[in-house]
Design a protein around this motif. Structure first.
Motif, PDB file in Angstrom:
ATOM      1  N   LEU A  92       0.877  -1.167   0.000  1.00  0.00           N
ATOM      2  CA  LEU A  92       0.000   0.000   0.000  1.00  0.00           C
ATOM      3  C   LEU A  92       0.914   1.216   0.000  1.00  0.00           C
ATOM      4  O   LEU A  92       1.987   1.189   0.596  1.00  0.00           O
ATOM      5  CB  LEU A  92      -0.895   0.010   1.249  1.00  0.00           C
ATOM      6  N   GLN A  93       0.486   2.285  -0.655  1.00  0.00           N
ATOM      7  CA  GLN A  93       1.342   3.470  -0.740  1.00  0.00           C
ATOM      8  C   GLN A  93       0.657   4.662  -0.087  1.00  0.00           C
ATOM      9  O   GLN A  93      -0.520   4.920  -0.342  1.00  0.00           O
ATOM     10  CB  GLN A  93       1.636   3.784  -2.206  1.00  0.00           C
ATOM     11  N   VAL A  94       1.411   5.383   0.753  1.00  0.00           N
ATOM     12  CA  VAL A  94       0.890   6.606   1.379  1.00  0.00           C
ATOM     13  C   VAL A  94       1.397   7.817   0.614  1.00  0.00           C
ATOM     14  O   VAL A  94       2.412   7.759  -0.068  1.00  0.00           O
ATOM     15  CB  VAL A  94       1.311   6.717   2.870  1.00  0.00           C
ATOM     16  N   ASP A  95       0.669   8.930   0.748  1.00  0.00           N
ATOM     17  CA  ASP A  95       1.096  10.160   0.079  1.00  0.00           C
ATOM     18  C   ASP A  95       2.235  10.820   0.857  1.00  0.00           C
ATOM     19  O   ASP A  95       2.569  10.421   1.965  1.00  0.00           O
ATOM     20  CB  ASP A  95      -0.087  11.116  -0.116  1.00  0.00           C
ATOM     21  N   ARG A  96       2.833  11.850   0.243  1.00  0.00           N
ATOM     22  CA  ARG A  96       3.995  12.504   0.855  1.00  0.00           C
ATOM     23  C   ARG A  96       3.696  13.086   2.232  1.00  0.00           C
ATOM     24  O   ARG A  96       4.558  13.101   3.103  1.00  0.00           O
ATOM     25  CB  ARG A  96       4.512  13.616  -0.057  1.00  0.00           C
ATOM     26  N   ILE A 146      -1.535   4.199   9.994  1.00  0.00           N
ATOM     27  CA  ILE A 146      -1.809   4.781   8.680  1.00  0.00           C
ATOM     28  C   ILE A 146      -3.315   4.999   8.564  1.00  0.00           C
ATOM     29  O   ILE A 146      -4.099   4.065   8.661  1.00  0.00           O
ATOM     30  CB  ILE A 146      -1.277   3.859   7.550  1.00  0.00           C
ATOM     31  N   MET A 147      -3.681   6.260   8.350  1.00  0.00           N
ATOM     32  CA  MET A 147      -5.089   6.624   8.256  1.00  0.00           C
ATOM     33  C   MET A 147      -5.581   6.420   6.821  1.00  0.00           C
ATOM     34  O   MET A 147      -4.809   6.519   5.859  1.00  0.00           O
ATOM     35  CB  MET A 147      -5.282   8.091   8.669  1.00  0.00           C
ATOM     36  N   CYS A 148      -6.876   6.170   6.672  1.00  0.00           N
ATOM     37  CA  CYS A 148      -7.451   5.932   5.340  1.00  0.00           C
ATOM     38  C   CYS A 148      -7.197   7.066   4.349  1.00  0.00           C
ATOM     39  O   CYS A 148      -6.824   6.802   3.207  1.00  0.00           O
ATOM     40  CB  CYS A 148      -8.950   5.670   5.462  1.00  0.00           C
ATOM     41  N   PRO A 149      -7.372   8.362   4.738  1.00  0.00           N
ATOM     42  CA  PRO A 149      -7.150   9.428   3.747  1.00  0.00           C
ATOM     43  C   PRO A 149      -5.720   9.467   3.196  1.00  0.00           C
ATOM     44  O   PRO A 149      -5.511   9.870   2.049  1.00  0.00           O
ATOM     45  CB  PRO A 149      -7.459  10.716   4.525  1.00  0.00           C
ATOM     46  N   GLY A 150      -4.734   9.026   3.953  1.00  0.00           N
ATOM     47  CA  GLY A 150      -3.360   8.990   3.463  1.00  0.00           C
ATOM     48  C   GLY A 150      -3.158   7.955   2.369  1.00  0.00           C
ATOM     49  O   GLY A 150      -2.233   8.050   1.571  1.00  0.00           O
ATOM     50  N   LEU A 151      -4.037   6.952   2.348  1.00  0.00           N
ATOM     51  CA  LEU A 151      -3.942   5.899   1.326  1.00  0.00           C
ATOM     52  C   LEU A 151      -4.803   6.203   0.103  1.00  0.00           C
ATOM     53  O   LEU A 151      -4.516   5.746  -0.995  1.00  0.00           O
ATOM     54  CB  LEU A 151      -4.386   4.561   1.923  1.00  0.00           C
ATOM     55  N   THR A 152      -5.883   6.981   0.299  1.00  0.00           N
ATOM     56  CA  THR A 152      -6.829   7.222  -0.801  1.00  0.00           C
ATOM     57  C   THR A 152      -6.588   8.543  -1.517  1.00  0.00           C
ATOM     58  O   THR A 152      -7.177   8.788  -2.559  1.00  0.00           O
ATOM     59  CB  THR A 152      -8.285   7.204  -0.275  1.00  0.00           C
ATOM     60  N   GLY A 198      -1.663  10.901  -3.965  1.00  0.00           N
ATOM     61  CA  GLY A 198      -0.336  10.289  -3.874  1.00  0.00           C
ATOM     62  C   GLY A 198      -0.351   8.865  -3.362  1.00  0.00           C
ATOM     63  O   GLY A 198       0.630   8.140  -3.461  1.00  0.00           O
ATOM     64  N   GLY A 199      -1.464   8.431  -2.801  1.00  0.00           N
ATOM     65  CA  GLY A 199      -1.571   7.091  -2.237  1.00  0.00           C
ATOM     66  C   GLY A 199      -1.972   6.073  -3.279  1.00  0.00           C
ATOM     67  O   GLY A 199      -2.441   6.415  -4.360  1.00  0.00           O
ATOM     68  N   ALA A 200      -1.784   4.796  -2.958  1.00  0.00           N
ATOM     69  CA  ALA A 200      -2.180   3.727  -3.873  1.00  0.00           C
ATOM     70  C   ALA A 200      -2.593   2.510  -3.047  1.00  0.00           C
ATOM     71  O   ALA A 200      -1.970   2.197  -2.035  1.00  0.00           O
ATOM     72  CB  ALA A 200      -1.036   3.367  -4.801  1.00  0.00           C
ATOM     73  N   LEU A 201      -3.655   1.847  -3.497  1.00  0.00           N
ATOM     74  CA  LEU A 201      -4.171   0.662  -2.808  1.00  0.00           C
ATOM     75  C   LEU A 201      -4.149  -0.535  -3.749  1.00  0.00           C
ATOM     76  O   LEU A 201      -4.389  -0.397  -4.948  1.00  0.00           O
ATOM     77  CB  LEU A 201      -5.618   0.900  -2.367  1.00  0.00           C
ATOM     78  N   GLU A 207       5.177   7.630  -1.409  1.00  0.00           N
ATOM     79  CA  GLU A 207       5.122   8.249  -2.726  1.00  0.00           C
ATOM     80  C   GLU A 207       6.508   8.761  -3.113  1.00  0.00           C
ATOM     81  O   GLU A 207       7.132   9.514  -2.371  1.00  0.00           O
ATOM     82  CB  GLU A 207       4.124   9.411  -2.675  1.00  0.00           C
ATOM     83  N   GLY A 208       7.027   8.315  -4.248  1.00  0.00           N
ATOM     84  CA  GLY A 208       8.318   8.777  -4.740  1.00  0.00           C
ATOM     85  C   GLY A 208       9.528   8.076  -4.132  1.00  0.00           C
ATOM     86  O   GLY A 208      10.656   8.446  -4.403  1.00  0.00           O
ATOM     87  N   LYS A 209       9.318   7.071  -3.280  1.00  0.00           N
ATOM     88  CA  LYS A 209      10.438   6.361  -2.649  1.00  0.00           C
ATOM     89  C   LYS A 209      10.474   4.922  -3.142  1.00  0.00           C
ATOM     90  O   LYS A 209       9.455   4.323  -3.454  1.00  0.00           O
ATOM     91  CB  LYS A 209      10.316   6.369  -1.125  1.00  0.00           C
ATOM     92  N   GLN A 210      11.684   4.340  -3.138  1.00  0.00           N
ATOM     93  CA  GLN A 210      11.860   2.997  -3.679  1.00  0.00           C
ATOM     94  C   GLN A 210      11.565   1.918  -2.650  1.00  0.00           C
ATOM     95  O   GLN A 210      10.943   0.910  -2.950  1.00  0.00           O
ATOM     96  CB  GLN A 210      13.295   2.866  -4.180  1.00  0.00           C
ATOM     97  N   HIS A 211      12.036   2.103  -1.403  1.00  0.00           N
ATOM     98  CA  HIS A 211      11.905   1.063  -0.391  1.00  0.00           C
ATOM     99  C   HIS A 211      10.721   1.303   0.536  1.00  0.00           C
ATOM    100  O   HIS A 211      10.256   2.431   0.688  1.00  0.00           O
ATOM    101  CB  HIS A 211      13.184   0.989   0.455  1.00  0.00           C
ATOM    102  N   ALA A 212      10.278   0.229   1.176  1.00  0.00           N
ATOM    103  CA  ALA A 212       9.184   0.331   2.142  1.00  0.00           C
ATOM    104  C   ALA A 212       9.634   1.135   3.350  1.00  0.00           C
ATOM    105  O   ALA A 212      10.784   1.046   3.767  1.00  0.00           O
ATOM    106  CB  ALA A 212       8.750  -1.066   2.576  1.00  0.00           C
TER     107      ALA A 212
END
Length: 181
Positions: free
Chosen positions: A94-98, A110-116, A119-122, A137-142
């Motif tokens: 899952l990806q969070v925004d900046r 991690i809150m839902c709006p940060g994922l939706t 910049g986020g991705a589910l 967002e924009g980073k290679q590693h977890a």
């Protein structure tokens, strides 16, 4: 969970029997099929496998004094971030925004709006109660490993509250503990 984790939090360390070692290997293989080709290198059959019991019902799996996996009570085994950085495709992501990055790195859930947000991705296949890698967002590693509280579809639909429990993040106590002697 690992915010102030150190070797003082360890209650006991036990080398496990071969039967217990097989069960741990089997549950890790079922949970992470992507690790199957390298599982013999990670958890060699002949090397002693040590289970470290810590406070708050936490277990760490060590091979050669290096923590590789952890679990809470009898929950699913989750890889440490160091292991996840070596094998980045073993977990669903899952990806969070900046805007969420600094909070996640401080240990926040991690809150839902940060994922939706844009910049986020589910990953729509993610169900509730699933271990996931939290990407930025924009980073290679977890940057964290979490445990979903609701499915990805519910996170999109509800878009309120905590979506993922933050279990282990960069620079927490477990990250700083490269070896446990």
């Amino acid at each position: 969970m690992f915010k102030k984790f150190s070797s003082e939090d360890v209650s006991s360390q036990n080398q496990v029997k071969a039967s217990v070692q097989r069960k741990i290997r089997q549950s890790i293989a079922e949970e992470y099929p992507g690790l199957e080709p390298v599982l013999d290198d990670l958890l060699p059959k002949k090397a002693p496998l040590i289970v470290v019991k810590c406070q708050n019902h936490l277990n760490l799996v060590l091979v050669n004094s290096v923590p590789l996996f952890f679990n809470i009570r009898d929950g699913p085994y989750m890889p440490t971030l160091r292991l996840l950085h070596q094998y980045p495709n073993i977990m669903k992501k899952l990806q969070v925004d900046r805007g969420a990055i600094k909070f996640v790195l401080a240990g926040a859930n991690i809150m839902c709006p940060g994922l939706t947000s844009p910049g986020g991705a589910l990953d729509d296949e993610v169900e509730a109660e699933t271990p996931v890698a939290i990407m930025a967002e924009g980073k290679q590693h977890a940057l964290a490993i979490g445990f979903t509280k609701m499915s990805a579809k519910d996170i999109k639909a509800i878009n309120k509250g905590i979506g993922v429990d933050n279990m282990h993040y960069l620079n927490d106590g477990l990250w700083k503990m490269e070896r446990l002697d």
